[in-house]
Write a protein that holds these residues in place. Sequence first.
Motif, short mmCIF file in Angstrom:
data_model
loop_
_atom_site.label_atom_id
_atom_site.label_comp_id
_atom_site.label_asym_id
_atom_site.label_seq_id
_atom_site.Cartn_x
_atom_site.Cartn_y
_atom_site.Cartn_z
N ASP A 72 0.83 -1.21 0.00
CA ASP A 72 0.00 0.00 0.00
C ASP A 72 0.86 1.26 0.00
O ASP A 72 0.56 2.25 0.66
CB ASP A 72 -0.93 0.01 1.23
CG ASP A 72 -1.93 -1.14 1.22
OD1 ASP A 72 -2.34 -1.54 0.11
OD2 ASP A 72 -2.27 -1.63 2.30
N GLY A 73 1.96 1.19 -0.74
CA GLY A 73 2.83 2.34 -0.89
C GLY A 73 3.76 2.61 0.28
O GLY A 73 4.50 3.59 0.28
N GLN A 74 3.75 1.72 1.28
CA GLN A 74 4.58 1.92 2.47
C GLN A 74 5.56 0.76 2.64
O GLN A 74 5.22 -0.40 2.34
CB GLN A 74 3.70 2.02 3.73
CG GLN A 74 2.80 3.24 3.75
CD GLN A 74 3.59 4.54 3.80
OE1 GLN A 74 4.61 4.64 4.48
NE2 GLN A 74 3.11 5.54 3.07
N PRO A 75 6.78 1.03 3.12
CA PRO A 75 7.74 -0.05 3.39
C PRO A 75 7.20 -1.01 4.45
O PRO A 75 6.56 -0.58 5.41
CB PRO A 75 8.99 0.68 3.90
CG PRO A 75 8.85 2.08 3.39
CD PRO A 75 7.37 2.36 3.39
N VAL A 76 7.45 -2.28 4.28
CA VAL A 76 6.96 -3.31 5.19
C VAL A 76 8.02 -3.59 6.26
O VAL A 76 9.21 -3.72 5.95
CB VAL A 76 6.63 -4.60 4.42
CG1 VAL A 76 6.26 -5.73 5.38
CG2 VAL A 76 5.50 -4.35 3.44
N CYS A 77 7.59 -3.72 7.51
CA CYS A 77 8.52 -4.06 8.59
C CYS A 77 9.01 -5.50 8.43
O CYS A 77 8.22 -6.40 8.15
CB CYS A 77 7.82 -3.93 9.95
SG CYS A 77 7.57 -2.22 10.50
N GLU A 78 10.31 -5.69 8.60
CA GLU A 78 10.89 -7.04 8.64
C GLU A 78 11.16 -7.35 10.12
O GLU A 78 12.03 -6.76 10.74
CB GLU A 78 12.18 -7.09 7.83
CG GLU A 78 11.95 -6.81 6.34
CD GLU A 78 13.22 -6.88 5.52
OE1 GLU A 78 14.23 -7.43 6.01
OE2 GLU A 78 13.20 -6.37 4.37
N CYS A 79 10.36 -8.27 10.67
CA CYS A 79 10.37 -8.51 12.11
C CYS A 79 11.50 -9.44 12.53
O CYS A 79 11.89 -10.34 11.78
CB CYS A 79 9.03 -9.11 12.55
SG CYS A 79 7.60 -8.10 12.10
N TYR A 80 12.02 -9.20 13.75
CA TYR A 80 12.98 -10.11 14.33
C TYR A 80 12.27 -11.42 14.69
O TYR A 80 11.04 -11.49 14.75
CB TYR A 80 13.61 -9.50 15.59
CG TYR A 80 14.45 -8.28 15.32
CD1 TYR A 80 15.20 -8.16 14.15
CD2 TYR A 80 14.52 -7.23 16.24
CE1 TYR A 80 15.97 -7.05 13.91
CE2 TYR A 80 15.29 -6.11 16.00
CZ TYR A 80 16.02 -6.02 14.82
OH TYR A 80 16.79 -4.91 14.58
N GLY A 81 13.06 -12.46 14.93
CA GLY A 81 12.51 -13.76 15.24
C GLY A 81 11.51 -13.72 16.37
O GLY A 81 11.70 -12.99 17.36
N CYS A 82 10.43 -14.49 16.23
CA CYS A 82 9.37 -14.62 17.24
C CYS A 82 8.39 -13.45 17.26
O CYS A 82 7.43 -13.47 18.03
CB CYS A 82 9.92 -14.86 18.64
SG CYS A 82 10.82 -16.40 18.80
N TYR A 83 8.63 -12.40 16.46
CA TYR A 83 7.69 -11.29 16.37
C TYR A 83 7.05 -11.26 14.98
O TYR A 83 7.67 -11.63 13.98
CB TYR A 83 8.39 -9.96 16.66
CG TYR A 83 8.71 -9.76 18.12
CD1 TYR A 83 7.79 -9.16 18.97
CD2 TYR A 83 9.93 -10.18 18.65
CE1 TYR A 83 8.08 -8.98 20.33
CE2 TYR A 83 10.22 -10.01 19.99
CZ TYR A 83 9.29 -9.41 20.82
OH TYR A 83 9.57 -9.25 22.16
N SER A 84 5.80 -10.81 14.93
CA SER A 84 5.08 -10.73 13.67
C SER A 84 4.09 -9.58 13.71
O SER A 84 4.07 -8.80 14.69
CB SER A 84 4.35 -12.06 13.39
OG SER A 84 3.42 -12.34 14.43
N GLY A 85 3.27 -9.45 12.66
CA GLY A 85 2.33 -8.35 12.58
C GLY A 85 2.88 -7.24 11.72
O GLY A 85 4.08 -7.17 11.44
N THR A 86 2.02 -6.34 11.28
CA THR A 86 2.46 -5.26 10.40
C THR A 86 3.48 -4.34 11.06
O THR A 86 4.30 -3.74 10.38
CB THR A 86 1.24 -4.43 9.94
OG1 THR A 86 0.55 -3.93 11.10
CG2 THR A 86 0.29 -5.27 9.10
N ASP A 87 3.41 -4.24 12.39
CA ASP A 87 4.36 -3.39 13.11
C ASP A 87 5.25 -4.19 14.06
O ASP A 87 5.88 -3.63 14.96
CB ASP A 87 3.63 -2.30 13.90
CG ASP A 87 2.70 -2.87 14.96
OD1 ASP A 87 2.48 -4.11 14.96
OD2 ASP A 87 2.19 -2.09 15.78
N CYS A 88 5.31 -5.51 13.87
CA CYS A 88 6.17 -6.40 14.66
C CYS A 88 5.86 -6.35 16.16
O CYS A 88 6.75 -6.53 17.00
CB CYS A 88 7.65 -6.08 14.45
SG CYS A 88 8.19 -6.15 12.73
#
Length: 473
Positions: A72-88
Motif C-alpha cells: 500500500d505504498g509503504q515499506p513493510v517491517c521485517e520482524c525479528y525472530g518470534c515477532y510478527s504483525g504489520t508493526d512487529c
Amino acid sequence: MKKYCYGICFLISVAINILFSIHLYVGDGPNQEISCRSSLTWSEKAAAEAEAVAAISCSGHGRAFLDGSISDGQPVCECYGCYSGTDCSELSPGCAADANSGDPIYLEPFWMQNAADTAVVISGWHRMSYEYADDPMMSPELDKYIRKLHSVAGNAITQDRYIVFGVGSSQLLSAAVYALSSQNSSSPSNVLASTPFYHLYKDQTRLFNSKNFVYRGDTNSWQTNNTDVIEFVTSPTNPGGELKKSVTGGKTIHDHAYFWPQFTPIPGPSDHDLMIFSLSKLTGHAGTRFGYVVYAVLASSFFQLSSVRWAIIKDKDVYDKVLNYIYLANAGISKDTQLRVLKVLKVAMKADGKPFFEFAYNQMSDRWNRLTSVFSKSTRFSIQPRHPLHCNFFHQTRQPSPAYAWVRCERQEDNDCAAVLKAGKIIGQSGSTLSAKDRYARLSLIKSQDDFELLMQRLTELVSLENHNIEMI
C-alpha cells in the motif's frame, strides 16, 4: 566630522567583506569536513526517503528498509525472530530462541546513535568505472584507514605489509588455501585445522576439489612427516574464544575474525605471515560482505597467497596471487561497499576507538555476566571457562567475552546436546557441525537484544526445570 564618519563606515564595510570572504572561501580551515553551504538538490529526495524509512519503529522489534517490500505504498517491517504483525508487535507464544547463526545485530544501537555520521548518499554516477584512479580494485583511502584501525586497536602489524580486500571471509579463506597450496598436483598440500573449527574450512576445501590441496582433518590426528601443510589457526577460536598458536609449524592462515577488544583482551599485535580480518565481526555489518587479508613481506618463495575479507600480507608474490584470484572471482570489490566501509570505520575510530570498543565490550560483557549467572545454577550444562588477560587496548586486565557460548551437556545420556537444547526451545549449532562431538553445542550471543532476551528466558526455564526435578527427588 562627515568625512570622519564616512571613513569609519568605509573601514567597517571593508572589514565585514573581508570576514565574509574568508568564511565563504576558507571556512573553518584546511582540515574541515565536506559541508553543504548551498541548499541540497538531487540528494534531497534520497535523504528524505532514507529518513522516512528509518523513522518507522516497527515497535522496536524489527526494521524497515529502503530495499524492502512495499505494501500500500509503504515499506513493510521485517520482524525479528518470534515477532510478527504489520508493526512487529505480536510475540509468538512458545517461540524457540534461535541462537544458531552468528548474525552480529547486537551493535545496531550504536549505529543508530551515530546515524548522521554513518549515512551514505551516493549519486547515480558514483564510481561507474571498474577501477580507482590510483588502484585497479581497492580504495587507497580505505587501505589507509584499515592500517590506522589496526594501529589503534593494537591487534596486528601492518607496516611493510600488503592488504587485500575481499567479499567476506568465505572468499578470503578459499583464496588463501589456493595461494598457499602446492603447484605440484602429484603431491597436494594438506589442509588442517584444530577442532572445533569453522565448518567452511573443510566444506570449501572439499567443494573446490583441487589437485593442489586436500582436506586432511584435525591437526591433532596429523602424524605424518609430510611438511607441506596449510594450517587454519583460528584465534580467538570459534566458538571457545581462546587465543591459539600454530600446532604443525607449517604454512598458516590466521583467522582473526574475532581478534577485537570487545571479544578478547588484546595482549599485543599479531605478527603472522597471513592474517584475515572481517568487518562483520568488528562492526556488525555482516550484510556489507567485506573482509581483508594482511600478508607479510618474506623472502621465502613458497608463500603465495590470494585473499578475501581483508588480508595483511608479507610476500609480494603472494600478494599478486591474491589479487589475481579475486580478479578472476569477481573483478574486485564493490566500490559502493568500500565507500560504506570507509564511513563506518571513520566513526568507529573516533577518539582512538574508545567510544566504539567500550560500547561493544560493555554489550558483550553484560551478556556474559548474565549467561554465567544462569549456568552457575546448573549441573546438567556447563560452558567454556574464561581466563582474564591484560588488554593493551583498554590498559587493564579483563575477561574474554566470546561471541559464542560453547555448551557441554554433562549427563551421560545427553549425547546430543543440540537436541537437548531444542527440546527446551533453544536452537543451537551441533558440535559435529564444527567437527567436534555432539555432546557440545554452540549458542550465538551476538544477535539482537530481543534474541538474547528470549535465549536467557529459555535457558532460565531449562535450568529451573532441572533444579525442580532435583528438589522432587
